[in-house]
Structures are given as C-alpha cells and as structure tokens.
Design an enzyme around this catalytic site. Sequence first.
Site, mmCIF file in Angstrom:
data_model
loop_
_atom_site.group_PDB
_atom_site.id
_atom_site.type_symbol
_atom_site.label_atom_id
_atom_site.label_comp_id
_atom_site.label_asym_id
_atom_site.label_seq_id
_atom_site.Cartn_x
_atom_site.Cartn_y
_atom_site.Cartn_z
ATOM 1 N N GLY A 224 0.739 -1.227 -0.128
ATOM 2 C CA GLY A 224 0.083 -0.015 0.162
ATOM 3 C C GLY A 224 0.846 1.229 0.071
ATOM 4 O O GLY A 224 2.066 1.099 0.104
ATOM 5 N N GLY B 132 1.146 4.857 1.619
ATOM 6 C CA GLY B 132 0.705 5.624 2.950
ATOM 7 C C GLY B 132 1.312 6.922 2.757
ATOM 8 O O GLY B 132 1.815 7.428 1.957
ATOM 9 N N GLY B 133 1.383 7.809 3.983
ATOM 10 C CA GLY B 133 1.776 9.170 4.061
ATOM 11 C C GLY B 133 3.299 8.758 3.998
ATOM 12 O O GLY B 133 3.890 7.894 4.514
ATOM 13 N N PHE B 134 3.974 9.740 3.310
ATOM 14 C CA PHE B 134 5.450 9.769 3.106
ATOM 15 C C PHE B 134 6.255 8.440 2.652
ATOM 16 O O PHE B 134 7.222 8.649 2.571
ATOM 17 C CB PHE B 134 6.060 10.028 4.630
ATOM 18 C CG PHE B 134 5.522 11.038 5.308
ATOM 19 C CD1 PHE B 134 5.858 12.132 4.697
ATOM 20 C CD2 PHE B 134 4.586 10.871 6.494
ATOM 21 C CE1 PHE B 134 5.509 13.377 5.646
ATOM 22 C CE2 PHE B 134 4.281 11.982 6.823
ATOM 23 C CZ PHE B 134 4.546 13.330 6.509
ATOM 24 N N VAL C 101 4.566 0.997 1.335
ATOM 25 C CA VAL C 101 4.563 -0.220 2.110
ATOM 26 C C VAL C 101 5.001 -1.368 1.315
ATOM 27 O O VAL C 101 4.118 -1.585 0.622
ATOM 28 C CB VAL C 101 3.484 -0.227 3.225
ATOM 29 C CG1 VAL C 101 3.770 -1.340 4.101
ATOM 30 C CG2 VAL C 101 3.488 0.993 4.102
ATOM 31 N N LYS D 233 8.247 0.041 5.507
ATOM 32 C CA LYS D 233 7.795 1.097 4.938
ATOM 33 C C LYS D 233 9.035 1.992 4.589
ATOM 34 O O LYS D 233 9.950 2.212 5.425
ATOM 35 C CB LYS D 233 6.962 2.047 5.867
ATOM 36 C CG LYS D 233 6.628 3.186 5.572
ATOM 37 C CD LYS D 233 5.248 3.989 6.325
ATOM 38 C CE LYS D 233 4.895 5.237 5.974
ATOM 39 N NZ LYS D 233 3.961 5.923 6.691
ATOM 40 N N ASP E 210 -4.607 9.791 9.504
ATOM 41 C CA ASP E 210 -4.774 9.115 8.197
ATOM 42 C C ASP E 210 -5.745 7.910 8.569
ATOM 43 O O ASP E 210 -5.463 6.796 7.951
ATOM 44 C CB ASP E 210 -3.512 8.778 7.738
ATOM 45 C CG ASP E 210 -3.845 8.728 6.027
ATOM 46 O OD1 ASP E 210 -4.864 9.047 5.749
ATOM 47 O OD2 ASP E 210 -2.670 8.119 5.201
#
Length: 675
Positions: free
Chosen positions: A357, A359-361, A364, A389, A484
């Site tokens: 996935g 994600g922010g920043f 993953v 991540k 989030d």
Amino acid sequence: MVLSKRSSIIFIIFCFSLLQNATIGSSKSPKTKNLSFHDFKEVRDATSFKFTNFSSIDGGALQLTPDNENQPLGYFNKSGRIMYYKPYKLWRSETDRDIASFNTTFVMNIYRNRTWNPGEGFAFLIAPEFDVPEESHGRWLGLTNASTDGNPENRLVAVEFDTEKQEFDPDDNHIGLNINSVRSKTTVSLDRFGFLISPETGTDYRVWIQYNGKSKVMEVYMANRSDERPKQPFLNETINLKDHVKQSSYFGFAASTGNPGIQFNCVLEWELQVEDFSGKKDGKWWRIALGVGVSVMVLLALCGVKFGVACVKKRRDLDEDSNVLGALKRLPGMPREFRYKDLKKATNDFHQNMVLGQGGFGVVYRGILRDWDGRSTSSALRTNEIAVKKFSRDDIKGKDDFLAELTIIHRLRHKHLVRLVGWCYEKGKLLLVYDYMPNGSLEKHLYESSNTLNWRHRHKILAGVASALHYLHNDYDQKVVHRDLKASNILLDSDYNARLGDFGLARAIENERTSYAELGLAGVPGTMGYVAPECFHTGKATPESDVFGFGAVVLEVVCGRSPGVKIQHEEHQFTLVDWVWMLHREGRILEAVDERLKNEYVVEEANRLLLLGLACSHPVASERPQTQAICLIIAETLPSPHVPPFKPVFTWPNLGLGVAFSSIESDYSNITLSS
Ligand SMILES: *[C@@H]1O[C@H](CO)[C@@H](O)[C@H](O)[C@H]1NC(C)=O
Ligand SMILES: *[C@@H]1O[C@H](CO)[C@@H](O)[C@H](O)[C@H]1NC(C)=O
Ligand SMILES: *[C@@H]1O[C@H](CO)[C@@H](O)[C@H](O)[C@H]1NC(C)=O
Ligand SMILES: *[C@@H]1O[C@H](CO)[C@@H](O)[C@H](O)[C@H]1NC(C)=O
Ligand SMILES: *[C@@H]1O[C@H](CO)[C@@H](O)[C@H](O)[C@H]1NC(C)=O
Ligand SMILES: *[C@@H]1O[C@H](CO)[C@@H](O)[C@H](O)[C@H]1NC(C)=O
Ligand SMILES: *[C@@H]1O[C@H](CO)[C@@H](O)[C@H](O)[C@H]1NC(C)=O
Ligand SMILES: *[C@@H]1O[C@H](CO)[C@@H](O)[C@H](O)[C@H]1NC(C)=O
Ligand SMILES: *[C@@H]1O[C@H](CO)[C@@H](O)[C@H](O)[C@H]1NC(C)=O
Ligand SMILES: *[C@@H]1O[C@H](CO)[C@@H](O)[C@H](O)[C@H]1NC(C)=O
C-alpha cells in the site's frame, strides 16, 4: 590534512606526557567524577542509563514504573530500576582502608491520583547489577523478592522512601537504610519532619545523600525542591560499604507499585559525585588506547594524499548520519536495527509485486526475511514476514522531525496498534519495519473478499479501532493524532481483531507543521470522505479530525460503502454521511445497513453504531464525541448519542453557530483541496 610522520609522533609524545601527569596526580588525591542531569530527555539520555522492562524516560523525568494509565500491561504490581550505565570502582584494593566518598542530590516526585492508595515505594540504590529481580513488585520495592530478601549475596545498599506499611515498617511514610533487604536497618518516620512522600497532588522533594568514605557515615537529608539543605540529617548511620556492596557497583534508582497501592515514581533531576578510585586502571586503559591511536595515525600518514582525502570525505558522511543513528540506537526498548541490504533482499529489491500500500510519506512493501540469523526471533518476530515502509527521501523534512516521531511511535504499545519491529537508516534512506498482517486490511475484507464480513466481526473491529484511538489520544503526556484513519489503514489479524496501522505519521499534537498538504491528499482520492471539513481550512490534524475519520469508518463498516463514493438516491447524489443522515431524519436509518448482511445483524447495535457514526461526522469539530465516550457508547455503557434530524451547517471560521440547520443540499464536499 596529510600529517607528516614526524609531526604525528611529536603529537603523540605530547599526549603521553599529559597523561603521565594526570595519572600521577590522581594517585595522590582522588578526583571526583561528577554526573549532572537537570532534566532527562529520551533520546539524549537513553544511553546513559540501563532500563528495566517497565522503566523509561518520559515527560522529562526518569520513570521507574509505568507512568500512565494506558499501559497494556497495566501499572499494578510493577517494579523497575534505572541505573547509571557505568559502574563505579568504590575502593582500590581489599587492603586499602579508604572507600570512595560520594554525594548525591536528586529531585523526586511520587505522584498519585487522589483516588489511589499510594504504594509501594522508591529507593536510591547501589547494586552489583542493573536488572530488577523477578517478582520484586509490591513490598520488595524492585530491590529483592520473596526468595532473595535478606541474602548477603544481594550486595545491595539502598535508601528507601516507603509509602506502604508492612508488618516490619513503622508507618507508611518513612525513609530507611536497607542492606540486602527491604527490612530496613534504620528507619525514620517523615511525619515528624512534616513531609508526606506521596501527597495527593504530587510534590517535588530534593534529597541529599552523603557518604564519607573515611568516617563511613551516611547521611540523608530532604527538603522541598527549591529549599536549602537542612542543617541536620534526617537519617544518620555508620555503614562500611565495603562489607556489603561490590567493589564495582552501579548507582541508580528502584521502585515498585503494588495492588491496590499505585504511584508514579519519578526522578526529575540527579547529580552524583563519586570519588574516582579507578585511576590506575584508567591509566593502563588509556595507554592501550593510545597505542592503538599511534598505529592508526602512522597508518593514516602513510596512506598518502588520495586515500587520505577519500577517508576524510567518507568520515564526513558518517558524521552527518551518526547523530540520528546514535539517537535511534539509544532509544530504550527500541526494536532491532535492520541492514538495508537485508531489507532490500527481503522485498525483492522493493519490487512492485511486493507493494502492500501507499501511505503518507512512503510506500509499504511486504518482505520475507531469508537467511534469517534468528538472533532475536524470540522477542521480535514470530514469522519471517514483515511489512517495510520505505520513506521517499524528499519526504523526510528533517532528521529531527523524524526522530521526534520515532521516539513517539516506538513507545506506543497497544493490542490494537500494529507493532513496530525495527528500523533501518542507511545511506540517507529510512525504513521502518512493522509486523506483517497476513490477513490484510479492512478495506480488502469489505470490498474484495468473497466472504462478507459478518456482524460480530464488524462490531469487534470497530470496538478495537475505537480503543486504539482512545489510547493514542490519551497517551500520558503527549497526545498523538493518527491523521490518516481509513479502512485501508486498519489491518486485521487472523481472529478479526483490528490493528491500526501506519501511525508512522502520528505526530505530537503540538507540532505546527502537521499538515494535510504533506500527505499529498490530491493523489489519494479514496481518502476524501475521511477528512474533516475544518482540515481544509486549517491544514491541521486534531483529535477531533481523527474522530471524524473514525465516524467515516463506522458508517463504512456498517453500510459496506466507501465514504468517498457518492450514492445516487432518487434525483440526488449523496455522500455517505448525507445519505445516512437523510435516512435517519426519515426514521428509516436501518435501511443504511449493508444489504450483504441479509438482515443478519443486531438491530439495536446497528442503530447505535449508525448514530455514533453520524455524531462523529458532525461538521463542527467541538460537537463530536471524544474517544472515551465513543468507547463507552460502543460498549453500551452510555446511551446512543442524540443526533439532530438535519445535518448542522459547517461554518468557517467556527462562530459557535453549530446549531444552525440546513437542508440536505448542504454539502461541503464541493470545497476543493486547493482552498
Ligand atoms: C557538577 O556538575 C554540574 C554541571 O556541570 C555543576 O553545576 C555542579 O556544580 C557540579 N558539582 C560539583 C560538586 O562539582
Ligand atoms: C499483585 O500481587 C499480589 C501479590 O504479590 C497478588 O495478590 C495480586 O493479585 C496481584 N494483583 C494484580 C493486579 O496483579
Ligand atoms: C560532599 O559534600 C561535602 C559537603 O557537604 C564535601 O565536603 C565533600 O567533599 C563532598 N564529597 C564529594 C565526594 O563530593
Ligand atoms: C484518577 O483516576 C481515576 C480512575 O483511574 C480517573 O477516572 C481520574 O480521571 C483520575 N484523576 C486524575 C486527576 O488523574
Ligand atoms: C527472585 O529473583 C531471582 C532473580 O531474578 C529469581 O531467580 C527468583 O526466581 C525470584 N524468586 C521469586 C520467588 O520470584
Ligand atoms: C522482562 O521482559 C522479558 C521479555 O518480555 C521477560 O522475559 C523478562 O522476564 C522480564 N523481566 C522481568 C524482571 O519481568
Ligand atoms: C514544603 O512546601 C509545602 C507546600 O508548598 C509547605 O506546605 C510545607 O510547609 C513546606 N515544608 C517545609 C519543611 O518547608
Ligand atoms: C551522625 O552520627 C554520629 C555518631 O552517631 C555523630 O557523631 C554525628 O554528629 C551525627 N551527625 C549529624 C550531622 O548529626
Ligand atoms: C487469515 O489468513 C489465514 C491464512 O492466510 C486464513 O486461514 C484465515 O482464514 C484468514 N482469516 C481472515 C480473517 O481473513
Ligand atoms: C457542488 O457542485 C455541483 C457540481 O459541480 C453543483 O451542482 C452543486 O450545486 C454544488 N453544491 C454546492 C453546495 O455548492
């Protein structure tokens, strides 16, 4: 930079002569080693101390026992120690009469909530090791336990500040000198000095403990934090430390809580001066170090210009990273460090197929650790699968920001949060390693699975998410916002327990830079329905905006519809919230329940959850319920929230007019992200 052989040799001779003088000087009159901490910082000071399972640095203080009520393992029946990481040599040889004198001053705060009975006690400690004995909670004060108490082999001396009376104690408010046992050699009740160790509101006391190695007298003084040392000691006892402790001993603190007695055991400042009897040994050690230094320098000098320059450049790169690296390694209880090489291999060179996935920043990836050396498998990893991540370099605003973040994340432990297993910081690349959740996200289970999630599981998942959110928002001194919250960030274990993931972007709430712009929302349309309306104006995440996101998740789980997808109903297009609100107004809210459940659900629970979802979706942030109420509503301890028939209007700036009602057309989703 190229040193000539001659100049380096001259330099070395110079160092040697300095050293010789120092050693001769110290053997005449011992110098004093001085430790001084006027506050404690988790990252800065973590390497200076040894921590046990339940001790930490938090809120600027040493915390001997759990310091908040949200600990998954509770705070009853706990014991802990925090010792300075290096031992002191307290005498030169068995035949030498002198013992190192020491003075110590510390500020302690034994806090208890008004509703608690205080217990059990706190102690300044000289011990041969920094581990706390098993089962040393309660009356054993983190010093001994039922089987070791009184054993001369313990080799420990402590000054206790006892807040719970045992059959051998004078009262529940005394200091005592303890030798290998919690049955004190001498006790002095503090009542006669007008001090209460654990007053209802917690008070800072300054304590002085002085030991004279010639006269063998130990004295203990105490005063209010800002006061001078009293003239007369509270406790005065002759004790030959050589008869009890080891030549090489650690200094620090121990404390315990009991049941029902509990207290927070904090040290806010600490100074320690100990006479340095390590002179001779030190000299030898330094000479060896210098010997090594000589070879290194000669080698460097012989390296020649080119190699020399290369070395320097490399060194500079290392220096830049070493602060972050060092700070990370020093975090107490910090999970393991991974090598970049291994993570790269585990994720198949960060292959597209391994992406779990975005994600922010960062992205993953799923990872499989091959050639696993198994060194720490027992504690950290149950399987060899991990979630990695990978932060994109440009996204890391600053190392300090990141560090601040990591100190928060690593401390968060809750059964409904995905666990951080480790980290890697190499070549400017940052990676975090989490538990891999093989059963995937809530989103997947809602929309992609062939088996419809049944009602029991849906209910359990929402209860789990609520408790995780409550934990994040009420962490002891720093509230953490998730920022989030959405179905793809809620992971499930094999038993359908929810685990909140990707709180890697959780920031302490004070941080002004917490911004939705950073999240790059524009590229993630699915996140739309989860973002609270005020966020488009403030750009800031708050506990209330998390609650809004939670409301969206509740409606999504009960209705089986994504909050980002519009619903066509007769002539109108509705957002999920507006649709449920409309059904609520028309008295047919249960029609919103996911049809795939085929009426196999608990009517009262569904009704309650839908109303809760609407209450959390209130356009006015201050009108949304807080996490505590949310948990109680889900647990059916509190009644369902009252929800007005029309959705209140979102006003900005918030003029406190949250009571104005609007027609169903009112729809803030037209506000664009660029505003
Ligand atoms: C120990 O060090 C601290 C800070 O460097 C200083 O304030 C204090 O006076 C020192 N104490 C002694 C006894 O040297
Ligand atoms: C705490 O320990 C005492 C005995 O040491 C035991 O009786 C009690 O049940 C324990 N309580 C909890 C909450 O663990
Ligand atoms: C401890 O303090 C006393 C004065 O209170 C001083 O005379 C003594 O030298 C100090 N000892 C050490 C080891 O700092
Ligand atoms: C004291 O503890 C009770 C129960 O744990 C809690 O409800 C209350 O908020 C606490 N009060 C304070 C001031 O921390
Ligand atoms: C006391 O502590 C020692 C050392 O940690 C441990 O071996 C022993 O089992 C403990 N005894 C009890 C009764 O827990
Ligand atoms: C500390 O935690 C570790 C791992 O959970 C456990 O094995 C050990 O027994 C604990 N030590 C004490 C003193 O509770
Ligand atoms: C310490 O401070 C408290 C509150 O500030 C005060 O009531 C008490 O009298 C002080 N004790 C002494 C010994 O000065
Ligand atoms: C401590 O006790 C010793 C003997 O017991 C005595 O000589 C000395 O004066 C006492 N010191 C203080 C400061 O009371
Ligand atoms: C989780 O995965 C395991 C194995 O992949 C499977 O047997 C189990 O049914 C799954 N459970 C859920 C809740 O998806
Ligand atoms: C939202 O946008 C649609 C189409 O762009 C428009 O028809 C509608 O009136 C707008 N709603 C509001 C409340 O501005």
